[in-house]
Every structure is written in structure tokens, then in C-alpha cells.
Design a protein around this motif. Structure first.
Motif, PDB file in Angstrom:
ATOM      1  N   ALA A 140     -39.524  19.870 -33.023  1.00 40.11           N
ATOM      2  CA  ALA A 140     -39.897  19.707 -31.618  1.00 40.11           C
ATOM      3  C   ALA A 140     -40.623  20.933 -31.091  1.00 40.11           C
ATOM      4  O   ALA A 140     -41.618  20.816 -30.363  1.00 40.11           O
ATOM      5  CB  ALA A 140     -38.648  19.427 -30.783  1.00 40.11           C
ATOM      6  N   GLU A 141     -40.149  22.120 -31.456  1.00 44.30           N
ATOM      7  CA  GLU A 141     -40.800  23.356 -30.998  1.00 44.30           C
ATOM      8  C   GLU A 141     -42.247  23.409 -31.483  1.00 44.30           C
ATOM      9  O   GLU A 141     -43.177  23.674 -30.708  1.00 44.30           O
ATOM     10  CB  GLU A 141     -40.031  24.568 -31.505  1.00 44.30           C
ATOM     11  N   ILE A 142     -42.456  23.159 -32.755  1.00 44.57           N
ATOM     12  CA  ILE A 142     -43.811  23.180 -33.310  1.00 44.57           C
ATOM     13  C   ILE A 142     -44.670  22.104 -32.657  1.00 44.57           C
ATOM     14  O   ILE A 142     -45.825  22.348 -32.263  1.00 44.57           O
ATOM     15  CB  ILE A 142     -43.756  22.995 -34.838  1.00 44.57           C
ATOM     16  N   ALA A 143     -44.119  20.904 -32.517  1.00 46.55           N
ATOM     17  CA  ALA A 143     -44.892  19.782 -31.984  1.00 46.55           C
ATOM     18  C   ALA A 143     -45.377  20.048 -30.568  1.00 46.55           C
ATOM     19  O   ALA A 143     -46.575  19.881 -30.268  1.00 46.55           O
ATOM     20  CB  ALA A 143     -44.048  18.510 -32.015  1.00 46.55           C
ATOM     21  N   PHE A 144     -44.484  20.456 -29.677  1.00 42.62           N
ATOM     22  CA  PHE A 144     -44.882  20.619 -28.280  1.00 42.62           C
ATOM     23  C   PHE A 144     -45.803  21.824 -28.084  1.00 42.62           C
ATOM     24  O   PHE A 144     -46.730  21.774 -27.266  1.00 42.62           O
ATOM     25  CB  PHE A 144     -43.650  20.694 -27.383  1.00 42.62           C
ATOM     26  N   ILE A 201     -44.458  21.646 -41.735  1.00 39.86           N
ATOM     27  CA  ILE A 201     -44.361  20.939 -40.452  1.00 39.86           C
ATOM     28  C   ILE A 201     -45.607  21.196 -39.620  1.00 39.86           C
ATOM     29  O   ILE A 201     -46.179  20.275 -39.025  1.00 39.86           O
ATOM     30  CB  ILE A 201     -43.094  21.378 -39.692  1.00 39.86           C
ATOM     31  N   GLU A 202     -46.058  22.444 -39.595  1.00 40.02           N
ATOM     32  CA  GLU A 202     -47.272  22.777 -38.845  1.00 40.02           C
ATOM     33  C   GLU A 202     -48.486  22.036 -39.404  1.00 40.02           C
ATOM     34  O   GLU A 202     -49.326  21.546 -38.638  1.00 40.02           O
ATOM     35  CB  GLU A 202     -47.502  24.284 -38.870  1.00 40.02           C
ATOM     36  N   THR A 203     -48.567  21.947 -40.718  1.00 38.33           N
ATOM     37  CA  THR A 203     -49.693  21.243 -41.345  1.00 38.33           C
ATOM     38  C   THR A 203     -49.680  19.762 -40.985  1.00 38.33           C
ATOM     39  O   THR A 203     -50.708  19.173 -40.635  1.00 38.33           O
ATOM     40  CB  THR A 203     -49.652  21.420 -42.864  1.00 38.33           C
TER      41      THR A 203
END
Length: 437
Positions: A382-386, A125-127
Motif C-alpha cells: 500500500a505504501e509503494i502503491a499510493f 513491488i515497485e516494478t
């Protein structure tokens, strides 16, 4: 009209207002008016009700007196429903199952959709998020507007859910088109059928072909994974299905289709709604940027304040009472989750976005037997995205008119144009990199 606790009111005008474009664009004032009439409003015959209060909505979602429309209900209302591929797919999915079928299928799906499997996806997800943010920065250089929905909010969850299921990257937009066609199709036996406008009559035949295409795709994917298992959800579900024999092949295929559809539409709306909220609250956005550990609290409040799914549908399985209102068996109940999440009896100053509020437990992912299986994945995305967006960009501003879906039940944006400016530490690192190259 009659509402809960013996109050005589006429809420029909408010219900009709919710069906209008203006009501769908901003339903919250209408929710408040309905809730003031009574936590539960019903027609004269009490065979069609709307729940707006937090306690009443929670009762409907959790009580065994309420359920969803299942095969038995399909048979009562339309004996020919099996002739429609989209209705057959619906009847074989968790959304349209009551006990004991629901527990039987959900146990197998939940056994493969595990916290460990979701946690293992963090790096992926982070990538994906980093790649999409790079693209936003490139397209938004020199202040050029970029659309957050098409450029990030859609791309991240469709990438993640397709990786989870095992869908080829080349097929992701193919899936998007077909799931959108089903969403834009006629309301089935869901909250959409209770509250969406009927101003554009549509035939089930329009989405039957799309449903067949999705079924054929997943049938081929399952067959492929049986021959050559991978580390994806399709392989795990196929193996569990073959080992246990507790669900049918149609139920397996419907479960995969449900994971794809539910796994990216709601998360896409969470990301879009969430960013729009941050744009409206610059002081709170600065606080999150300075303290990324607050991200989980912000996401919970985003889900409460403007939830992606506003309405859930239930039916009384027997005669019962809801907030003092006697409902007959087989009465339809629209559970207005968006209204419950702003009930002042549950949340202090509910129309204020307050990420640090102490009372939480919004009903955004439902409750009870049908509580959403994908909550952990949606929150993680959502946590990673924001966190990454606010770290990369020191300034994000609205750069044009934001457009919402013309829907009440699924609340989100079709376009959210923004301009972005990279953070100083990112610009400094880029300058240093050029100097060394």
C-alpha cells in the motif's frame, strides 16, 4: 434481549439490518447504534454474542478464554465434515487451529514468512506497480475512465503474492477465479457464518471441487520445489517441513492456500478502500502528494477508517465473562472489528479520517495469537502503491459509479472507475524523451 453490564435491550433488529444490502453497504451507523446499546450484545441464552467495543473486541482476540472453531468443534457440530474437501482444508489451516496446534504450524510458517523476505520484495513491488501505473496512464489517456480495481488493486497483490509463493504468472488469473469461488461460497465457521445474509443458500459441494483443484496444484508445486528449490516461499516451507517434520503434508498445502487467498483479497480491498477515501478527501490527498513520507500514517488510518476485514469469529473455550456478560462455554462471538475501530472510547472523532491522529493501534489485522502474518507485506504494498500513484498522477477523480462487494465481513469494491491526469513533471519528461528520440 440482554447485553453487557446488565442492560436489557433488543439488538436483534440492528443485527438483521446489518445483513441487508444497505447495512452491508454502510454498516458504520448500525455499528454505532449497537455499541450504544452495549459493547457486547447477546441473545437471551447468551450462546451467541456480538462485540462492538474496542476493549471488548481486544479482549476476545487476545484472551485464552476464546479461540476459533477447530477440529474438535467440527466433530461436535458435524461428524461427517471430513467428507468435504473444503472443510478438511479449513481444518488444516491456521484460521481453524487453537493451541497447541496453532503454535506448532504458525511457528514454521512465520519462520519462512520473515521480515527480510518481505523487505527483499520492495524492488519487485515497485516494478510491478510502475508497470500497472503505466497501463492505467495509457488506458486513461484523454480522460477515458479506467477501473482501478481490475486494473491495479487486483493485479498488484496477486502479482506480489504469486511471486512470493512461486506461482507462475500464467496461473494468476486461474487462482483469482478459484479463490473468488471459495469466497462466494457458503459461510464456513467464520464471521461470515455469524453475520452474512442467508438469502442465497449455497452448498459446500459447489466449492469442494475448487478446493481439490487448489490442493492438487500446490501438491504439484511442492513436489517440483523439492526437486528444484527456488528462492520462493513454497521452497522454504517445503524444506522446513521436511527438515522438522512438525506439520503434516495437508497442513503444508493448506498453509500455502491460505497465504494465497489472504495475501491478495485483503490487500486488494485495502487499495480500493484507500483510494476511495483519498477521492473523498482531496485536501488530505494533496498533503500526502506533497509529503510522501506521510504514507505509513495514511495507510494506518485507512485501515482503521474502513478496514478490509470487518468481522472475525471466535468461540468461548470455557465459561467466561466479557464486559460483565457471562458467556457459557462454546458460545459464538462475532468480533466486529470495523465497529471497534470507530469506538469513541478509544479514538477521538472516530468517524473522521485523520491520518495524523496520535492514538492508533486499530484491530484491522486482528490481535493476539491469530494476528495476521501478512501485515508487513500489505503495508509495504500500500505504501509503494499510493506514493507512486500520487507521484505519477496530479489528478485522480471518480469517473462513474463505484460498486462494493455485497458482503459485510470482506469489505471492498468490485469496481472503482477513475479518470487520471499525469503530473506535469511526468509529461515534461515524456516530451523531452520524444525530442531526443
Amino acid at each position: 434481549m440482554r447485553a453487557g453490564k446488565g442492560v436489557t435491550v433488543d439488538g436483534g433488529e440492528l443485527i438483521r439490518a446489518l445483513r441487508t444490502p444497505g447495512g452491508r453497504a454502510d454498516p458504520y451507523p448500525l455499528y454505532a447504534q449497537l455499541r450504544k446499546l452495549a459493547p457486547v450484545w447477546a441473545e437471551q441464552t447468551n450462546d451467541w454474542a456480538v462485540a462492538t467495543g474496542y476493549a471488548a473486541c481486544g479482549q476476545v482476540l487476545r484472551s485464552p478464554d476464546f479461540g476459533v472453531d477447530d477440529r474438535a468443534e467440527f466433530d461436535r457440530s458435524d461428524p461427517n465434515w471430513r467428507e468435504s474437501p473444503v472443510l478438511r482444508r479449513a481444518a488444516n489451516s491456521l484460521h481453524f487451529m487453537n493451541s497447541p496446534d496453532h503454535e506448532r504450524v504458525r511457528r514454521l510458517v512465520a519462520g519462512t514468512f520473515t521480515p527480510r523476505r518481505i523487505g527483499d520484495m520492495r524492488v519487485a513491488i515497485e516494478t510491478a506497480a510502475s508497470r500497472l501505473i503505466d497501463r492505467l496512464a495509457e488506458r486513461g489517456a484523454d480522460g477515458a475512465p479506467v477501473d482501478f480495481i481490475s486494473g491495479f488493486a487486483f493485479e498488484l497483490p496477486i502479482t506480489v503474492i504469486c511471486d512470493l509463493v512461486g506461482v507462475s504468472p500464467a496461473d494468476r488469473h486461474w487462482f483469482h477465479q478459484r479463490v473468488n469461488a471459495i469466497v462466494a461460497g457458503p459461510p464456513l465457521r467464520t464471521g461470515r457464518a455469524l453475520l452474512e445474509s442467508d438469502d442465497k443458500p449455497r452448498s459446500l459441494a459447489a466449492v469442494d471441487q475448487t478446493t481439490v483443484e487448489l490442493r492438487d496444484y500446490f501438491a504439484a508445486l511442492v513436489a517440483e520445489r523439492r526437486e528444484s528449490p527456488q528462492s520462493d516461499l513454497t521452497s522454504a516451507l517445503a524444506a522446513a517441513h521436511d527438515a522438522e517434520g512438525t506439520i503434516s503434508e495437508e497442513e503444508l498445502l493448506a498453509s500455502l492456500a491460505l497465504v494465497i487467498a489472504a495475501g491478495f483479497i485483503t490487500t486488494m480491498n485495502l487499495l480500493g478502500n484507500g483510494l476511495a477515501i483519498l477521492l473523498d478527501h482531496p485536501d488530505l490527498t494533496r498533503r500526502l502528494r506533497l509529503d510522501p513520507s506521510l504514507a505509513p500514517a495514511y495507510i494506518e488510518e485507512m485501515l482503521r477508517y474502513d478496514c478490509p476485514v470487518q468481522v472475525l469469529a471466535r468461540r468461548t473455550l470455557r465459561e467466561t465473562t466479557l464486559d460483565g456478560l457471562r458467556l457459557p462455554a462454546r458460545a459464538s462471538v462475532a468480533v466486529l472489528v470495523g465497529a471497534a475501530n470507530r469506538d469513541p472510547a478509544r479514538f477521538d472523532q472516530p468517524d473522521t479520517f485523520d491520518p495524523l491522529r496520535t492514538v492508533k493501534q486499530a484491530l484491522s489485522f486482528g490481535a493476539g495469537p491469530h494476528y495476521c502474518l501478512g501485515t508487513m507485506l500489505a503495508r509495504l504494498e500500500a505504501e509503494i502503491a499510493f506514493k507512486m500513484l500520487l507521484d505519477r498522477f496530479e489528478d485522480i477523480t471518480l469517473a462513474g459509479e463505484a460498486n462494493r462487494h455485497n458482503l459485510l465481513v470482506l469489505r471492498g469494491y468490485t469496481a472503482l472507475p477513475i479518470s487520471v491526469r499525469q503530473s506535469r513533471h511526468v509529461r515534461g519528461a515524456q516530451v523531452a524523451g520524444k525530442a531526443l528520440s
